[in-house]
Design a protein around this motif. Structure first.
Motif, PDB file in Angstrom:
ATOM      1  N   LYS A   1      72.631  34.347  39.961  1.00 41.53           N
ATOM      2  CA  LYS A   1      71.074  35.053  40.079  1.00 41.53           C
ATOM      3  C   LYS A   1      70.647  34.981  38.718  1.00 41.53           C
ATOM      4  CE  LYS A   1      72.036  38.737  43.277  1.00 41.53           C
ATOM      5  NZ  LYS A   1      71.747  40.073  43.433  1.00 41.53           N
ATOM      6  N   PRO A   2      69.035  34.356  38.330  1.00 40.28           N
ATOM      7  CA  PRO A   2      68.565  34.161  37.131  1.00 40.28           C
ATOM      8  C   PRO A   2      69.067  35.406  36.430  1.00 40.28           C
ATOM      9  CG  PRO A   2      66.995  33.980  38.862  1.00 40.28           C
ATOM     10  CD  PRO A   2      67.921  34.698  39.619  1.00 40.28           C
ATOM     11  N   GLY A   3      68.909  34.947  34.716  1.00 41.17           N
ATOM     12  CA  GLY A   3      69.517  36.504  34.055  1.00 41.17           C
ATOM     13  C   GLY A   3      70.758  36.501  33.549  1.00 41.17           C
ATOM     14  N   PHE A   4      71.793  35.429  34.310  1.00 43.84           N
ATOM     15  CA  PHE A   4      73.682  35.355  33.843  1.00 43.84           C
ATOM     16  C   PHE A   4      73.935  36.268  35.204  1.00 43.84           C
ATOM     17  CE2 PHE A   4      70.783  33.724  29.996  1.00 43.84           C
ATOM     18  CZ  PHE A   4      71.443  32.830  30.022  1.00 43.84           C
ATOM     19  N   GLN A   5      73.182  36.756  36.362  1.00 43.02           N
ATOM     20  CA  GLN A   5      73.608  38.002  37.023  1.00 43.02           C
ATOM     21  C   GLN A   5      74.110  37.487  38.251  1.00 43.02           C
ATOM     22  OE1 GLN A   5      72.827  41.530  36.796  1.00 43.02           O
ATOM     23  NE2 GLN A   5      72.452  39.572  34.070  1.00 43.02           N
ATOM     24  N   GLY A   6      74.519  38.541  38.819  1.00 44.66           N
ATOM     25  CA  GLY A   6      74.997  37.635  40.071  1.00 44.66           C
ATOM     26  C   GLY A   6      76.306  37.154  40.281  1.00 44.66           C
ATOM     27  N   ARG A   7      77.114  36.794  41.435  1.00 47.13           N
ATOM     28  CA  ARG A   7      78.437  35.768  41.411  1.00 47.13           C
ATOM     29  C   ARG A   7      78.091  34.873  40.605  1.00 47.13           C
ATOM     30  NH1 ARG A   7      80.140  32.663  44.922  1.00 47.13           N
ATOM     31  NH2 ARG A   7      78.178  33.401  45.473  1.00 47.13           N
ATOM     32  N   SER A   8      79.102  34.984  39.824  1.00 42.10           N
ATOM     33  CA  SER A   8      79.566  33.950  38.686  1.00 42.10           C
ATOM     34  C   SER A   8      80.660  33.036  38.980  1.00 42.10           C
ATOM     35  CB  SER A   8      79.997  34.292  37.279  1.00 42.10           C
ATOM     36  OG  SER A   8      80.491  35.390  37.016  1.00 42.10           O
ATOM     37  N   TYR A   9      80.835  31.451  38.465  1.00 43.02           N
ATOM     38  CA  TYR A   9      81.781  30.510  38.588  1.00 43.02           C
ATOM     39  C   TYR A   9      81.752  29.399  36.792  1.00 43.02           C
ATOM     40  CZ  TYR A   9      84.321  26.554  39.882  1.00 43.02           C
ATOM     41  OH  TYR A   9      85.703  26.105  39.776  1.00 43.02           O
ATOM     42  N   PHE A  10      83.243  30.011  36.726  1.00 45.52           N
ATOM     43  CA  PHE A  10      83.522  28.841  35.509  1.00 45.52           C
ATOM     44  C   PHE A  10      83.760  28.310  35.674  1.00 45.52           C
ATOM     45  CE2 PHE A  10      86.060  28.183  32.693  1.00 45.52           C
ATOM     46  CZ  PHE A  10      86.231  27.705  31.328  1.00 45.52           C
ATOM     47  N   THR A  11      84.100  26.612  34.813  1.00 44.74           N
ATOM     48  CA  THR A  11      84.629  25.589  35.214  1.00 44.74           C
ATOM     49  C   THR A  11      85.191  24.528  33.579  1.00 44.74           C
ATOM     50  OG1 THR A  11      84.700  23.367  36.017  1.00 44.74           O
ATOM     51  CG2 THR A  11      82.948  24.593  35.845  1.00 44.74           C
ATOM     52  N   ASP A  12      85.781  24.139  34.025  1.00 42.47           N
ATOM     53  CA  ASP A  12      85.808  23.190  32.577  1.00 42.47           C
ATOM     54  C   ASP A  12      85.463  22.267  32.170  1.00 42.47           C
ATOM     55  OD1 ASP A  12      88.636  23.924  33.125  1.00 42.47           O
ATOM     56  OD2 ASP A  12      88.782  24.589  31.211  1.00 42.47           O
ATOM     57  N   HIS A  13      85.978  21.467  34.041  1.00 43.89           N
ATOM     58  CA  HIS A  13      85.681  20.049  33.884  1.00 43.89           C
ATOM     59  C   HIS A  13      84.381  19.948  35.225  1.00 43.89           C
ATOM     60  CE1 HIS A  13      88.276  23.168  37.497  1.00 43.89           C
ATOM     61  NE2 HIS A  13      88.123  21.933  37.473  1.00 43.89           N
ATOM     62  N   GLU A  14      84.709  18.226  35.449  1.00 45.56           N
ATOM     63  CA  GLU A  14      83.702  18.486  36.664  1.00 45.56           C
ATOM     64  C   GLU A  14      84.189  19.187  38.250  1.00 45.56           C
ATOM     65  OE1 GLU A  14      85.139  13.802  38.484  1.00 45.56           O
ATOM     66  OE2 GLU A  14      84.312  14.069  36.965  1.00 45.56           O
ATOM     67  N   VAL A  15      82.979  18.888  39.008  1.00 43.60           N
ATOM     68  CA  VAL A  15      83.201  19.865  40.090  1.00 43.60           C
ATOM     69  C   VAL A  15      82.427  18.737  40.891  1.00 43.60           C
ATOM     70  CG1 VAL A  15      82.858  21.733  41.761  1.00 43.60           C
ATOM     71  CG2 VAL A  15      83.492  22.222  39.467  1.00 43.60           C
ATOM     72  N   ARG A  16      83.208  17.773  42.125  1.00 36.79           N
ATOM     73  CA  ARG A  16      82.162  17.324  42.420  1.00 36.79           C
ATOM     74  C   ARG A  16      81.621  17.888  43.949  1.00 36.79           C
ATOM     75  NH1 ARG A  16      82.315  11.596  42.713  1.00 36.79           N
ATOM     76  NH2 ARG A  16      83.720  11.248  41.224  1.00 36.79           N
ATOM     77  N   LYS A  17      81.749  19.014  44.349  1.00 40.10           N
ATOM     78  CA  LYS A  17      81.247  19.468  45.548  1.00 40.10           C
ATOM     79  C   LYS A  17      81.234  21.188  44.951  1.00 40.10           C
ATOM     80  CE  LYS A  17      82.552  16.206  48.818  1.00 40.10           C
ATOM     81  NZ  LYS A  17      83.030  15.863  49.879  1.00 40.10           N
ATOM     82  N   LEU A  18      80.198  22.126  44.696  1.00 37.88           N
ATOM     83  CA  LEU A  18      80.404  22.580  44.789  1.00 37.88           C
ATOM     84  C   LEU A  18      80.130  23.856  45.651  1.00 37.88           C
ATOM     85  CD1 LEU A  18      77.436  23.564  42.133  1.00 37.88           C
ATOM     86  CD2 LEU A  18      79.784  24.010  41.806  1.00 37.88           C
ATOM     87  N   SER A  19      80.084  23.360  47.138  1.00 35.40           N
ATOM     88  CA  SER A  19      80.922  24.134  48.418  1.00 35.40           C
ATOM     89  C   SER A  19      81.950  24.491  48.338  1.00 35.40           C
ATOM     90  CB  SER A  19      80.386  23.131  49.484  1.00 35.40           C
ATOM     91  OG  SER A  19      81.098  22.069  49.774  1.00 35.40           O
ATOM     92  N   HIS A  20      83.186  23.512  47.962  1.00 35.62           N
ATOM     93  CA  HIS A  20      84.178  24.194  47.790  1.00 35.62           C
ATOM     94  C   HIS A  20      84.773  25.695  46.893  1.00 35.62           C
ATOM     95  CE1 HIS A  20      85.854  19.365  48.772  1.00 35.62           C
ATOM     96  NE2 HIS A  20      85.174  20.072  49.578  1.00 35.62           N
ATOM     97  N   LYS A  21      83.465  25.382  46.300  1.00 29.83           N
ATOM     98  CA  LYS A  21      83.804  27.113  45.320  1.00 29.83           C
ATOM     99  C   LYS A  21      82.876  28.438  46.232  1.00 29.83           C
ATOM    100  CE  LYS A  21      86.710  25.101  42.486  1.00 29.83           C
ATOM    101  NZ  LYS A  21      87.837  25.168  43.078  1.00 29.83           N
ATOM    102  N   ASP A  22      81.846  27.979  47.263  1.00 30.28           N
ATOM    103  CA  ASP A  22      80.732  28.226  47.871  1.00 30.28           C
ATOM    104  C   ASP A  22      79.450  29.291  46.520  1.00 30.28           C
ATOM    105  OD1 ASP A  22      80.018  30.430  49.117  1.00 30.28           O
ATOM    106  OD2 ASP A  22      80.642  31.876  48.853  1.00 30.28           O
ATOM    107  N   MET A  23      79.083  27.491  45.595  1.00 33.73           N
ATOM    108  CA  MET A  23      78.517  27.756  45.152  1.00 33.73           C
ATOM    109  C   MET A  23      77.060  27.055  45.299  1.00 33.73           C
ATOM    110  SD  MET A  23      78.937  30.486  42.729  1.00 33.73           S
ATOM    111  CE  MET A  23      77.349  30.354  40.971  1.00 33.73           C
TER     112      MET A  23
END
Length: 123
Positions: free
Chosen positions: A41-63
């Motif tokens: 969601k806008p404003g840094f709200q809603g569900r969140s996902y942290f990463t410190d490396h590349e993610v080729r498919k955000l679908s694997h993270k439900d994002m």
């Protein structure tokens, strides 16, 4: 109880002088390793996902196609409309409370840090 402990630990980290010295106004800086938090969601709200490396498919993270704001904790990032960094991509070098300003609201499918010196790295 866990929430209070986590909150206290977070405040202690933020107050650490050695960390604060390297932050710019968005919380990142040239000395910070790449790290990003994606929000649904806008404003840094809603569900969140942290990463410190590349993610080729955000679908694997439900994002996949759900990102509406981005908190950049360090580095410069490339966000792309399609998996595997295909389609339209944008460079994000600071926190963004609303991804619609770059016409990427609910359209991001892959993310990766941009190595220093590569095209788009503006630090």
């Amino acid at each position: 109880m866990k929430t209070r402990i986590i909150a206290a630990a977070t405040l202690a980290l933020l107050a650490t002088p050695t960390l604060a010295r390297h932050h710019d106004r968005d919380g990142n800086g040239p000395g910070r390793p790449p790290a990003i938090v994606l929000f649904t969601k806008p404003g840094f709200q809603g569900r969140s996902y942290f990463t410190d490396h590349e993610v080729r498919k955000l679908s694997h993270k439900d994002m996949d196609d759900k990102v509406s704001s981005i908190r950049v904790l360090g580095g410069v990032w490339q966000v792309c409309k399609d998996d595997d960094f295909d389609g339209r991509c944008e460079i994000v070098d600071r926190s963004m409370p609303d991804t619609s300003v770059i016409n990427m609201d609910d359209k991001i499918s892959s993310v990766r840090p941009v190595p220093p010196g590569m095209p788009g790295w503006r630090r």
